[in-house]
Design a protein around this motif. Structure first.
Motif, PDB file in Angstrom:
ATOM      1  N   ASP A  67       0.829  -1.212   0.000  1.00 18.79           N
ATOM      2  CA  ASP A  67       0.000   0.000   0.000  1.00 18.79           C
ATOM      3  C   ASP A  67       0.861   1.258   0.000  1.00 18.79           C
ATOM      4  OD1 ASP A  67      -2.350  -1.449  -0.061  1.00 18.79           O
ATOM      5  OD2 ASP A  67      -2.596  -1.446   2.112  1.00 18.79           O
ATOM      6  N   PHE A  68       1.939   1.252   0.778  1.00 19.21           N
ATOM      7  CA  PHE A  68       2.827   2.405   0.792  1.00 19.21           C
ATOM      8  C   PHE A  68       3.445   2.619  -0.586  1.00 19.21           C
ATOM      9  CE2 PHE A  68       4.095   3.002   5.552  1.00 19.21           C
ATOM     10  CZ  PHE A  68       2.757   3.158   5.860  1.00 19.21           C
ATOM     11  N   CYS A  69       3.822   1.521  -1.230  1.00 21.46           N
ATOM     12  CA  CYS A  69       4.426   1.659  -2.551  1.00 21.46           C
ATOM     13  C   CYS A  69       3.418   2.248  -3.536  1.00 21.46           C
ATOM     14  CB  CYS A  69       4.939   0.316  -3.045  1.00 21.46           C
ATOM     15  SG  CYS A  69       5.939   0.444  -4.552  1.00 21.46           S
ATOM     16  N   LYS A  70       2.187   1.811  -3.481  1.00 16.38           N
ATOM     17  CA  LYS A  70       1.159   2.353  -4.371  1.00 16.38           C
ATOM     18  C   LYS A  70       0.971   3.845  -4.139  1.00 16.38           C
ATOM     19  CE  LYS A  70      -1.724  -1.791  -4.962  1.00 16.38           C
ATOM     20  NZ  LYS A  70      -3.053  -2.366  -4.673  1.00 16.38           N
ATOM     21  N   ASN A  71       0.968   4.257  -2.876  1.00 21.65           N
ATOM     22  CA  ASN A  71       0.674   5.654  -2.542  1.00 21.65           C
ATOM     23  C   ASN A  71       1.874   6.580  -2.689  1.00 21.65           C
ATOM     24  OD1 ASN A  71      -1.997   5.023  -1.882  1.00 21.65           O
ATOM     25  ND2 ASN A  71      -1.478   4.550   0.248  1.00 21.65           N
ATOM     26  N   LEU A  72       3.079   6.042  -2.468  1.00 22.64           N
ATOM     27  CA  LEU A  72       4.250   6.911  -2.374  1.00 22.64           C
ATOM     28  C   LEU A  72       5.295   6.683  -3.452  1.00 22.64           C
ATOM     29  CD1 LEU A  72       4.935   6.730   1.479  1.00 22.64           C
ATOM     30  CD2 LEU A  72       3.725   8.520   0.241  1.00 22.64           C
ATOM     31  N   ALA A  73       5.361   5.484  -4.007  1.00 17.99           N
ATOM     32  CA  ALA A  73       6.523   5.139  -4.834  1.00 17.99           C
ATOM     33  C   ALA A  73       6.200   4.886  -6.287  1.00 17.99           C
ATOM     34  CB  ALA A  73       7.235   3.917  -4.234  1.00 17.99           C
ATOM     35  N   GLY A  74       4.942   5.080  -6.715  1.00 17.84           N
ATOM     36  CA  GLY A  74       4.688   5.029  -8.145  1.00 17.84           C
ATOM     37  C   GLY A  74       3.820   3.908  -8.654  1.00 17.84           C
ATOM     38  N   HIS A 106      15.662   3.056  -8.676  1.00 21.73           N
ATOM     39  CA  HIS A 106      14.395   3.615  -8.183  1.00 21.73           C
ATOM     40  C   HIS A 106      14.524   4.141  -6.762  1.00 21.73           C
ATOM     41  CE1 HIS A 106      13.386   0.340  -5.345  1.00 21.73           C
ATOM     42  NE2 HIS A 106      13.859  -0.498  -6.257  1.00 21.73           N
ATOM     43  N   GLY A 107      13.601   5.050  -6.419  1.00 22.94           N
ATOM     44  CA  GLY A 107      13.524   5.586  -5.073  1.00 22.94           C
ATOM     45  C   GLY A 107      12.587   4.768  -4.202  1.00 22.94           C
ATOM     46  N   GLY A 108      12.264   5.339  -3.033  1.00 19.86           N
ATOM     47  CA  GLY A 108      11.381   4.656  -2.098  1.00 19.86           C
ATOM     48  C   GLY A 108      11.981   4.492  -0.715  1.00 19.86           C
ATOM     49  N   GLY A 109      12.922   5.377  -0.360  1.00 17.93           N
ATOM     50  CA  GLY A 109      13.471   5.350   0.994  1.00 17.93           C
ATOM     51  C   GLY A 109      14.207   4.069   1.330  1.00 17.93           C
ATOM     52  N   PHE A 110      14.694   3.347   0.335  1.00 17.32           N
ATOM     53  CA  PHE A 110      15.364   2.058   0.521  1.00 17.32           C
ATOM     54  C   PHE A 110      14.444   1.020   1.160  1.00 17.32           C
ATOM     55  CE2 PHE A 110      19.155   4.923   0.567  1.00 17.32           C
ATOM     56  CZ  PHE A 110      19.780   4.429  -0.567  1.00 17.32           C
ATOM     57  N   GLY A 116      10.139  -2.028 -12.102  1.00 15.60           N
ATOM     58  CA  GLY A 116       9.056  -2.287 -13.033  1.00 15.60           C
ATOM     59  C   GLY A 116       7.829  -1.421 -12.840  1.00 15.60           C
ATOM     60  N   LEU A 117       7.911  -0.367 -12.034  1.00 11.96           N
ATOM     61  CA  LEU A 117       6.752   0.485 -11.796  1.00 11.96           C
ATOM     62  C   LEU A 117       6.412   1.295 -13.049  1.00 11.96           C
ATOM     63  CD1 LEU A 117       7.555   1.737  -8.183  1.00 11.96           C
ATOM     64  CD2 LEU A 117       5.886   0.000  -8.864  1.00 11.96           C
ATOM     65  N   PRO A 118       5.126   1.613 -13.248  1.00 12.68           N
ATOM     66  CA  PRO A 118       4.709   2.290 -14.487  1.00 12.68           C
ATOM     67  C   PRO A 118       5.464   3.577 -14.818  1.00 12.68           C
ATOM     68  CG  PRO A 118       2.790   1.456 -13.336  1.00 12.68           C
ATOM     69  CD  PRO A 118       3.964   1.226 -12.420  1.00 12.68           C
ATOM     70  N   PRO A 119       5.797   4.453 -13.840  1.00 16.86           N
ATOM     71  CA  PRO A 119       6.514   5.679 -14.229  1.00 16.86           C
ATOM     72  C   PRO A 119       7.874   5.414 -14.850  1.00 16.86           C
ATOM     73  CG  PRO A 119       5.579   5.901 -12.028  1.00 16.86           C
ATOM     74  CD  PRO A 119       5.449   4.461 -12.406  1.00 16.86           C
ATOM     75  N   TYR A 120       8.445   4.210 -14.634  1.00 13.81           N
ATOM     76  CA  TYR A 120       9.788   3.923 -15.117  1.00 13.81           C
ATOM     77  C   TYR A 120       9.783   3.159 -16.445  1.00 13.81           C
ATOM     78  CZ  TYR A 120      10.364   4.493 -10.017  1.00 13.81           C
ATOM     79  OH  TYR A 120      10.295   4.926  -8.724  1.00 13.81           O
ATOM     80  N   ASP A 121       8.635   3.066 -17.095  1.00 12.49           N
ATOM     81  CA  ASP A 121       8.594   2.398 -18.381  1.00 12.49           C
ATOM     82  C   ASP A 121       9.592   3.074 -19.326  1.00 12.49           C
ATOM     83  OD1 ASP A 121       7.516   2.167 -21.286  1.00 12.49           O
ATOM     84  OD2 ASP A 121       6.446   0.582 -20.213  1.00 12.49           O
ATOM     85  N   GLY A 122      10.440   2.278 -19.963  1.00 10.90           N
ATOM     86  CA  GLY A 122      11.556   2.851 -20.692  1.00 10.90           C
ATOM     87  C   GLY A 122      11.339   3.131 -22.161  1.00 10.90           C
ATOM     88  N   ARG A 123      10.106   2.928 -22.664  1.00  8.51           N
ATOM     89  CA  ARG A 123       9.903   3.053 -24.107  1.00  8.51           C
ATOM     90  C   ARG A 123      10.169   4.456 -24.624  1.00  8.51           C
ATOM     91  NH1 ARG A 123       4.043   0.388 -24.469  1.00  8.51           N
ATOM     92  NH2 ARG A 123       4.037   1.191 -22.327  1.00  8.51           N
ATOM     93  N   ARG A 124       9.714   5.469 -23.902  1.00  7.18           N
ATOM     94  CA  ARG A 124       9.831   6.834 -24.422  1.00  7.18           C
ATOM     95  C   ARG A 124      11.271   7.337 -24.387  1.00  7.18           C
ATOM     96  NH1 ARG A 124       5.720   8.805 -27.269  1.00  7.18           N
ATOM     97  NH2 ARG A 124       5.994  10.909 -26.416  1.00  7.18           N
ATOM     98  N   LEU A 125      12.031   6.973 -23.355  1.00  8.57           N
ATOM     99  CA  LEU A 125      13.442   7.347 -23.347  1.00  8.57           C
ATOM    100  C   LEU A 125      14.217   6.563 -24.396  1.00  8.57           C
ATOM    101  CD1 LEU A 125      14.498   7.866 -19.603  1.00  8.57           C
ATOM    102  CD2 LEU A 125      14.450   9.564 -21.435  1.00  8.57           C
ATOM    103  N   ALA A 126      13.927   5.270 -24.519  1.00  5.07           N
ATOM    104  CA  ALA A 126      14.626   4.469 -25.523  1.00  5.07           C
ATOM    105  C   ALA A 126      14.385   5.012 -26.924  1.00  5.07           C
ATOM    106  CB  ALA A 126      14.186   3.014 -25.428  1.00  5.07           C
TER     107      ALA A 126
END
Length: 498
Positions: A67-74, A106-110, A116-126
């Protein structure tokens, strides 16, 4: 390239998928599973396999609070396992020559997150002519741990950093098979990922494994001295009923027992100084300008203090603390923030600058001392539909979907983004990709809506990305310099007391 592109890495054949003319390989093991006898040990090489490994789904993330990851980490990190050392690769199907490589931490306070979180999808940078790699690593007590029973067999404590180093070594060995240039690797990360980048810039074990670095919203929380980490490890073992615990007893504890701990054992970890990974505290390394000599891009957001509320930090209480601080008078602070009257607003800005903004200034000055370029930024853009919600500016982590150009994939922004938001994200991602393409020895400027010149010795520049939460770019000189000079002195004072 076929719809199921195959590549050969050191351990065997991999089969990926093609999405929007980008080849993607997910869930590639870059080290052996750190389980059983390999818990709290340096990562070992991955084992070879027979046949073709289907690399079409993300590997498991390290144990954490979903739940924390969903709310805070993407987003939702997917499956959890102690067997979590996997990475993902995006590469253009059509390419000419070896491409720059960008490796994301990735972040998330360690304690949260995955590659693999959605904001890090690499298609647009690639699609901008890079090979993009995202990495999972051990989190929480599985990633940072010290205990006397482990000292003789495992004289290291920064297992998460060792995982990241192992991933960079895997890149050096294998990335050419994906079209990447092993001699042009940019390491970048946000929050805990940025702290990781800074630690690897200071680690002798990471020397030569990457060639440029990008630090997004790194924070100034001091590293944990090894002696203190040992005491914490003993206390944690005692919490589990293990007085004078042996290494075998510690490794027999269930992997999922660590993320659900209550105070005082649930404190988000930071790297541990005093082992071979991080012999000296990261901040001391930068104060002495002893970091690895390579180009750096560094910056933070306009409302970074937003994250502090999640850790129970009262902004008003920080100002009350300053009133009691003899070495740093509140009157001087107020002079540096003219027009700010309420304690909460003053606390928001002071905490933002002391915990985040000043670190970028310290890194810039360290770069100037070793004659390496440093591109510094201040991110203040807020999506059009969110400007009332984010009245004080861009929150901690808000820049990530702009850097990756993934606003369409990131909740909740994907529900209401406008064409103007998307256009601005595209410009931000262009700058990051141009940094990956930058060749040392050429003029230190990144082309874009504004020519973004690096800060060199004698020149102090910063690119404002977003102007009062709206689209726009502006290059400024000596940004917040009086504040930064003061808070740098405060930071050095506290480091000297450690």
């Amino acid at each position: 390239m076929e719809s199921s592109p195959e590549v050969a890495v050191a351990q065997g054949l991999l089969s990926g998928v093609v999405e929007e003319n980008i080849a993607v390989w997910r869930g590639i093991p870059y080290a052996a599973p750190p389980v059983g006898e390999l818990r709290w040990r340096a990562p070992q090489p991955p084992t070879s396999w027979q046949g073709v490994l289907q690399a079409d789904r993300f590997g498991a993330a390290s144990w954490q609070n979903r739940d924390f990851c969903k709310n805070l980490a993407g987003g939702d990190p997917g499956a959890f396992s102690e067997d979590c050392l996997y990475l993902n690769v995006w590469s253009p199907v059509e390419r000419q020559g070896a491409l720059p490589v960008m490796v994301w931490l990735h972040g998330g306070g360690f304690t949260l997150g995955s590659g693999g979180l959605p904001p890090y999808d690499g298609r647009r940078l690639a699609a901008r002519g890079v090979v993009l790699v995202t990495v999972n690593y051990r989190l929480g007590h599985l990633g940072f741990f010290a205990h006397p029973s482990l000292e003789e067999e495992t004289p290291v404590n920064n297992f998460a950093l060792l995982d990241q180093i192992a991933a960079l070594r895997w890149v050096q060995e294998n990335i050419a098979a994906f079209g990447g240039d092993r001699d042009n690797v940019t390491l970048f990360g946000e929050s805990a990922g940025a702290r990781s980048v800074l630690s690897l810039l200071a680690s002798p074990l990471a020397k030569g494994l990457f060639h440029k670095a990008c630090v997004q919203s790194g924070y100034t929380l001091a590293d944990t001295p090894r002696e203190q980490a040992l005491r914490k490890g003993v206390a944690l073992a005692t919490h589990f009923g293990l007085e004078n615990a042996s290494a075998a007893q510690l490794r027999a504890l269930p992997a999922d027992a660590f993320w659900s701990l209550a105070a005082p054992h649930n404190i988000a970890p930071v790297p541990i100084c005093g082992d071979s990974v991080l012999p000296q505290p990261m901040l001391e390394t930068f104060f002495a300008a002893q970091q690895h000599p390579l180009p750096v891009l560094v910056g933070s957001n306009s409302d970074e203090a937003s994250v502090l509320a999640y850790f129970g930090v009262s902004l008003e209480a920080q100002i009350a603390k300053l009133r009691r601080e003899r070495r740093l008078g509140l009157g001087l602070i107020r002079l540096l923030y003219p027009g700010v009257r309420e304690d909460r607003e003053l606390g928001r800005q002071v905490c933002r600058d002391m915990a985040f903004t000043t670190l970028g200034f310290v890194v810039m000055q360290a770069q100037q001392r070793i004659n390496q370029p440093c591109w510094r930024y201040w991110f203040d853009y807020v999506a059009e539909a969110e400007r009332e919600t984010y009245a004080n500016g861009a929150w901690h982590g808000n820049e990530v979907p702009y850097v990756f150009d993934t606003l369409r994939l990131t909740e909740p922004a994907c529900q209401y983004v406008t064409p103007d938001d998307l256009a601005f994200a595209s410009q931000v991602a262009d700058y990051w990709a141009r940094f990956a393409h930058y060749q040392p020895g050429t003029p230190p400027v990144l082309e874009g809506p504004v020519r973004w010149w690096a800060s060199l010795r004698g020149r102090e520049r910063l690119l404002r990305i977003g102007l009062d939460k709206r689209a726009g770019f502006k290059l400024e000189n000596r940004f917040m310099r009086a504040r930064m000079q003061l808070f740098k002195r405060v930071m050095k004072h506290h480091v000297s007391l450690e």
